[in-house]
Every structure is written in structure tokens, then in C-alpha cells.
Design a protein around this motif. Structure first.
Motif, short mmCIF file in Angstrom:
data_model
loop_
_atom_site.label_atom_id
_atom_site.label_comp_id
_atom_site.label_asym_id
_atom_site.label_seq_id
_atom_site.Cartn_x
_atom_site.Cartn_y
_atom_site.Cartn_z
N ARG A 84 0.72 -1.09 0.02
CA ARG A 84 0.17 -0.09 0.01
C ARG A 84 1.32 1.64 0.05
N GLN A 85 2.29 1.67 0.65
CA GLN A 85 2.87 2.40 0.56
C GLN A 85 4.14 2.63 -0.32
N THR A 86 4.00 1.77 -1.64
CA THR A 86 4.90 1.56 -2.25
C THR A 86 4.65 2.01 -3.22
N GLU A 87 5.20 3.44 -4.52
CA GLU A 87 5.16 4.02 -5.67
C GLU A 87 4.53 2.26 -6.44
N ARG A 88 3.95 2.87 -7.31
CA ARG A 88 2.93 1.85 -8.57
C ARG A 88 4.36 1.18 -9.42
N SER A 89 4.71 2.39 -9.73
CA SER A 89 5.78 2.15 -10.20
C SER A 89 6.89 0.40 -10.19
N LEU A 90 6.52 0.96 -9.08
CA LEU A 90 8.28 -0.55 -8.56
C LEU A 90 7.24 -2.10 -8.42
N THR A 91 5.67 -1.61 -7.95
CA THR A 91 5.13 -2.71 -7.58
C THR A 91 4.36 -3.51 -9.23
N ILE A 199 10.84 -7.64 -10.28
CA ILE A 199 10.75 -8.27 -8.75
C ILE A 199 9.65 -9.04 -8.47
N THR A 200 10.85 -9.89 -7.28
CA THR A 200 9.50 -10.42 -6.02
C THR A 200 8.88 -9.76 -4.91
N HIS A 201 8.48 -10.27 -4.31
CA HIS A 201 7.10 -9.32 -3.48
C HIS A 201 8.34 -9.35 -2.34
N GLU A 202 9.63 -9.44 -1.84
CA GLU A 202 10.31 -9.59 -0.76
C GLU A 202 10.96 -8.56 -1.36
N ILE A 203 10.70 -7.79 -2.64
CA ILE A 203 11.80 -6.57 -3.04
C ILE A 203 10.85 -5.59 -2.41
N TYR A 204 10.18 -5.16 -2.51
CA TYR A 204 9.29 -3.80 -1.96
C TYR A 204 8.71 -3.94 -0.70
N LEU A 205 8.64 -4.77 -0.29
CA LEU A 205 8.90 -5.22 1.49
C LEU A 205 9.79 -4.78 2.31
N LYS A 206 11.70 -5.16 1.24
CA LYS A 206 12.53 -4.55 2.01
C LYS A 206 12.81 -2.89 1.73
N LYS A 207 12.84 -2.72 0.99
CA LYS A 207 12.54 -1.55 0.47
C LYS A 207 11.22 -0.75 1.79
N PRO A 213 9.06 2.38 8.21
CA PRO A 213 7.72 2.82 7.31
C PRO A 213 6.90 3.05 9.66
N GLN A 214 6.12 3.34 10.12
CA GLN A 214 5.40 3.56 11.08
C GLN A 214 3.73 3.12 10.86
N ILE A 215 3.47 2.16 11.14
CA ILE A 215 1.88 1.75 11.27
C ILE A 215 1.01 2.75 11.96
N ARG A 216 0.20 3.13 11.02
CA ARG A 216 -1.50 3.62 11.96
C ARG A 216 -2.62 3.13 12.26
N THR A 217 -1.94 3.05 13.78
CA THR A 217 -3.28 2.15 14.25
C THR A 217 -2.45 1.78 15.84
N ASP A 218 -4.44 2.11 17.09
CA ASP A 218 -3.27 1.93 18.06
C ASP A 218 -2.41 0.76 18.29
N TYR A 219 -3.07 -0.19 18.14
CA TYR A 219 -2.09 -1.06 18.31
C TYR A 219 -1.96 -2.80 17.45
N ILE A 220 -1.57 -3.59 18.16
CA ILE A 220 -0.41 -4.24 17.10
C ILE A 220 -0.89 -5.72 17.46
N MET A 221 -1.15 -6.64 16.93
CA MET A 221 -1.70 -8.05 17.69
C MET A 221 -1.00 -8.71 16.29
N PHE A 222 0.55 -8.92 17.00
CA PHE A 222 1.27 -10.00 15.54
C PHE A 222 1.12 -11.40 16.76
N ASP A 223 0.88 -12.08 14.96
CA ASP A 223 0.51 -13.69 15.70
C ASP A 223 1.89 -14.31 15.13
N GLU A 224 2.07 -15.76 16.04
CA GLU A 224 3.12 -16.18 15.53
C GLU A 224 4.62 -15.57 15.57
#
Length: 527
Positions: A84-91, A199-207, A213-224
Motif C-alpha cells: 500500500r505504501q510503495t509506488e506503483r512504478s515499482l510494484t 521483482i518478487t514481493h520481498e523486494i518492495y517489502l525490504k525497500k 515505516p510507522q503503522i497507523r493504528t492504536d495497537y498491533i497483534m502480531f501472531d506466530e
């Protein structure tokens, strides 16, 4: 999901801590109602007008979780946040056609590299060097970039290369210096929106991760959370003003071999526990506790009183399981072949890295026929005889050693035929699975193949390991009475714990009898 049940005492403590707003971790043993607890957390915080984000490793888990939370929780993967936060030219480059490895090797001007074989791995007067050809050199580059993408490192370094074990240290150093600039160029070529490099999905994730990045939310539940890779954990640790609730089982961390970090142990933050398993009764819980105890855990897993589960000790032919669990892909295939050889007419489904193993078999078959396979496992080998000689001298290459054993026992053509049939089986009467693939699953009756083992380091006996038990007064601390084990021994015990907590009604412990006896000895020593 409508959570109408009364929370347990453990869940009440978790809900109280969640309401306070601080980051903490929830150590949730196998089958202890982790999902329902997350639902209770979201309901409690929604009453305080707080909106949350649930993060999972893959889309299927996130999609399933989305059905169980109300609209106050956004269930996502790390990749979807990054997308969602990566420019479309890359994705958009995800859609570009794949470029063949040999074409990329040519593009970067790679030529064969003569690598010295480590002297400790030579047999008699065998060759002192092996050639690594251009296509395999590029695959080392590609693998290094992929590994870099899973880390929290800001820069791609020579330490991200994973060279073959048989290479001497001098050759690793020289090759690393040669390939690092190419790896940097390959990384930048993929990031360049104007290039035709897919590219693969890991490329834009790493970038995305590099940008803190800051995740805009009140709280995060991280599973596993026990399986977080360094990149994911690094992103979460950057969320300075957001409550993060890490949920997982430290003892179900079985992916350390691919770089996962155990957030449930590493994070020095407040902790709560879920110890009451609703999957099975006391007999299976007590059996699992043997392995938890051997891992140094002093807080036991508790079974449900109303479930009459059983731990049996019998020959597998007289036990009719819903699943047979194995330690390795080779073991799963061997268990399948053995059952069919005995004339068993049940339908079996194979849950292992089957497609990858078929590729390995096909490559081995080509090499045995005198042709050159295009498979990284056979890099540097010119004949099937070389492979067999190598596996006899280097016992650490389990993949090739297992393939050699299966080929000698069943033959390549029969192996390939049976594996393909088992992959295509619909609604099989019994599943044969690796313990890794069984994680998160459950069956009524579970049996085990005989390839599980508690590996000890060379020249170390079990009695010597017993004599390394640590003592501590901290009852609640994880790893209180932990023997001084190697990472290898630790990993084997965690895999065993995952395996023995998959059954609900009955498990046949015959194949694990010796290991369970060792665990019992250690428990007696600690107590």
C-alpha cells in the motif's frame, strides 16, 4: 466472531494488560485458545474505541483471521502494508516476465570460478578444486539478495552470501569480494522503475522496511511471533508510540534454519501465558511436557480433563492413524513407499516439499544418465558417482544423502510416480506429513515415522548432556533448568514438541520411545 464464553484466569490477566496499553508478549502453548484470546483482546480494546491491526505471515492466515474479528481490527500481512505504501512504478514490476538465470549470468559477465575444496572434506586423492559455473554464481547472488531482504540490515554485505560448505575459507573470501558488487547492482536494477528487471514481493517489502515505516493504528497483534524474521521484528521495534502484542509459542519456533528470530524469547518485555490446552487431555500434555522440560521449561502444559486422550506404544501396523508425521522430506517419502510396499490399500496424501523433491529427483535422474542437471543441489558434480562419494564423506548434507538412500532403495522412476500420485490424492484416508508442515494442524490419531532423533554434537554422550543442567530459583522464567545444549539439539527438541502436540485423541509413541525415555531421565534429574 461472538465471544460469549467466560475468559479463563489466564485470559483475564492478558485482557487486563492489554487494556493498560503497554507492549507485552503472550506465550501460548499448543492448542491453548490463542485465536479466541486475540478475539477477546480486540473486543476489550474496541470497547475503549481503540482500533487495531492484526499481522500474520501469509494471506491465508490473515484472511481467516479477518473473519474472526469485528470491524475494529484490520487483518493484514506485512507485505500488504508495504504494498500500500510503495509506488506503483515499482510494484507494477511484479508483472514483468521472468528472466532466466543463465541470461542474467551473461548480463552481469559472470564466468566460471575455480573454488578450492576445504581440505577436511577431501577423500583420499580426490579433486582439490571444483568449478562453480556462471549460472550457479548468479544463483548465489540471487540468494544473497533474498537473504538480505529477510534481515534488518540497511546495507547488503558479503555476510549475506551463503556459500557451499565444501568451499575453503580462502575461496569463500575471494568469491565474496567478486560477487558483492554484482549483488549490489542486481539489487539496484530491480529497484529501478525504468528497468525491465522483474521483482518478487520481498523486494518492495525490504525497500519499505528500510524507510522505517510507522503503522497507523492504536495497537498491533502480531501472531506466530516466534517465527518472525529479523526484518519483521525490526519494523515492529520501530513502532515507538504503538502498543504491540506479540503472540506465539517459543517452543514452536522451527524455522531458525531460514533466519527466523524467536521474538518470544528475545524480547525483554512483560509476559503472560496460556497453558491450558483445549486440544487434548492430560496424557498427551504430560508427554509434551517431557520435551518442554528438556528445553528447560518449568511451567507445564495442562490438558483438558474432559478429553480422554491416550499415548500408546505399539507396532504401527496395528495402529490406524489419521496422520503419520516424519522429521524429513526423505522420511515422509520413505514412510509412504514402505506403506505401499506392505500392500496397504488406504489412500495417502503426502504433505511435504513434494514439488521441490520431484525437481531434485528429476535432476538426480539426469545426472545418473550422464547429463548435466540445472539444479543448485548438484552444483559442481559431474556424475552420480561423485554425489554418492560426497555423501559418504560429508554426513552433513542431509538432502543429498537422503536422495541417495531413497534411490538405492526404490529407484528414481518409482519414487517420482508414487510422489505424484500422492500429491493428486483427494480426501486421503491418511496424511503423511513432515513435522514442519504439520504445524498449525491437528488430527484425532497420529503416528510417527522412525526418522526422528535427538542429535548430539560429535563426541558428546547423553549422560554428558545430563550433567550440564543449570539450576535456577526463578519458577516463572523460561529455560530455568535448561541443559547446556547446542542449537542443533534445541532445534530437534522444538520440532519434537510440535509433532507430539498435533493429536487430539491418541498418539502412537513407539517410534519416539527412546527419545521419550531420555527426556524422562532428564526430568527425573531436574526434579
Amino acid at each position: 466472531m461472538n465471544y460469549m464464553f467466560k475468559p479463563t484466569t489466564e485470559q483475564e490477566k492478558i485482557l487486563h494488560r492489554a487494556a493498560v496499553g503497554e507492549s507485552f508478549k503472550v506465550m501460548a502453548y499448543a492448542g491453548t485458545g490463542k485465536t479466541s484470546t486475540l478475539g477477546l483482546i480486540s473486543k476489550t480494546l474496541a470497547a475503549k474505541s481503540r482500533k487495531g491491526t492484526y499481522l500474520a505471515f501469509n494471506k491465508s492466515i490473515a484472511d481467516e483471521a479477518a473473519k474472526k474479528f469485528d470491524s475494529s481490527v484490520d487483518a493484514r500481512t506485512f507485505h500488504s502494508l508495504a504494498f500500500r505504501q510503495t509506488e506503483r512504478s515499482l510494484t507494477e514490476k511484479l508483472k514483468l516476465p521472468r528472466i532466466r538465470d543463465n541470461d542474467l549470468a551473461t548480463h552481469y559477465g559472470l564466468i566460471a570460478f575455480e573454488a578450492e575444496i576445504d581440505p577436511t572434506m577431501r577423500v583420499g586423492d580426490s579433486k582439490k578444486t571444483k568449478y562453480i559455473f556462471d549460472i550457479d554464481l548468479f544463483r548465489l547472488v540471487k540468494k544473497a539478495v533474498s537473504y538480505y531482504c529477510s534481515t534488518h540490515a540497511k546495507q547488503l554485505k558479503v555476510t549475506h552470501f551463503q556459500f557451499p560448505d565444501w568451499m575453503s575459507e580462502n575461496s569463500k573470501k575471494a568469491l565474496g569480494e567478486t560477487l558483492l558488487p554484482i549483488a549490489h547492482q542486481y539489487w539496484h536494477d530491480q529497484l529501478n522503475p525504468n528497468s525491465q528487471f522483474p521483482i518478487t514481493h520481498e523486494i518492495y517489502l525490504k525497500k519499505w522496511a528500510i524507510q522505517r515505516p510507522q503503522i497507523r493504528t492504536d495497537y498491533i497483534m502480531f501472531d506466530e511471533a516466534q517465527d518472525a524474521d529479523p526484518l519483521m521484528l525490526g519494523v515492529l521495534l520501530e513502532q515507538k508510540n504503538t502498543q504491540v502484542i506479540y503472540v506465539g509459542d517459543a517452543y514452536q519456533q522451527i524455522y531458525d534454519w531460514r533466519g527466523a528470530v524467536n521474538a518470544m524469547i528475545q524480547l525483554n518485555i512483560p509476559a503472560e501465558r496460556l497453558t491450558q490446552s483445549f486440544r487434548f487431555g492430560h496424557a498427551i500434555a504430560d508427554n509434551a511436557n517431557l520435551y518442554l522440560n528438556m528445553l528447560g521449561e518449568s511451567v507445564p502444559l495442562v490438558g483438558t480433563e474432559s478429553i480422554n486422550s491416550r499415548v500408546l506404544h505399539m507396532r504401527s501396523e496395528s495402529f490406524d492413524p489419521d496422520a503419520i508425521l516424519c522429521r524429513t522430506n526423505r522420511g515422509a517419502i520413505e514412510a509412504l513407499m514402505n506403506r505401499l510396499k506392505l500392500g496397504d490399500n488406504r489412500t495417502y496424501g503426502l504433505v511435504a516439499n513434494s514439488e521441490e523433491y520431484i525437481k531434485l529427483i528429476e535432476a538426480g535422474k539426469l545426472l545418473k544418465e550422464g547429463r548435466t542437471p540445472n539444479h543448485p543441489a548438484f552444483m559442481g558434480f559431474t556424475s552420480w558417482h561423485d554425489v554418492k562419494e560426497y555423501t559418504e564423506s560429508d554426513k552433513s548434507d542431509f538432502e543429498l544423502a537422503g536422495l541417495v538412500r531413497l534411490e538405492e532403495k526404490f529407484g528414481f522412476y518409482e519414487l517420482e510416480k508414487v510422489i505424484k500420485q500422492s500429491i493428486q490424492a483427494k480426501n486421503p484416508q491418511c496424511v503423511i506429513s513432515t513435522a514442519h508442515k504439520s504445524k498449525g494442524l491437528e488430527w484425532n490419531k497420529v503416528d510417527f515415522h522412525d526418522d526422528f532423533e535427538l542429535k548430539l554434537t560429535p563426541d558428546r554422550t547423553f549422560n554428558e548432556m545430563l550433567n550440564t543442567v543449570k539450576r535456577s530459583d526463578g519458577i516463572e522464567a523460561m529455560y530455568d533448568n535448561k541443559p547446556q545444549m547446542t542449537q542443533m539439539e534445541d532445534s530437534e527438541l522444538r520440532l519434537l514438541y510440535v509433532a507430539v502436540t498435533r493429536s487430539k485423541v491418541a498418539m502412537n509413541n513407539m517410534a519416539l520411545k527412546d527419545i521419550a525415555n531420555r527426556a524422562s531421565q532428564l526430568k527425573q534429574k531436574i526434579n
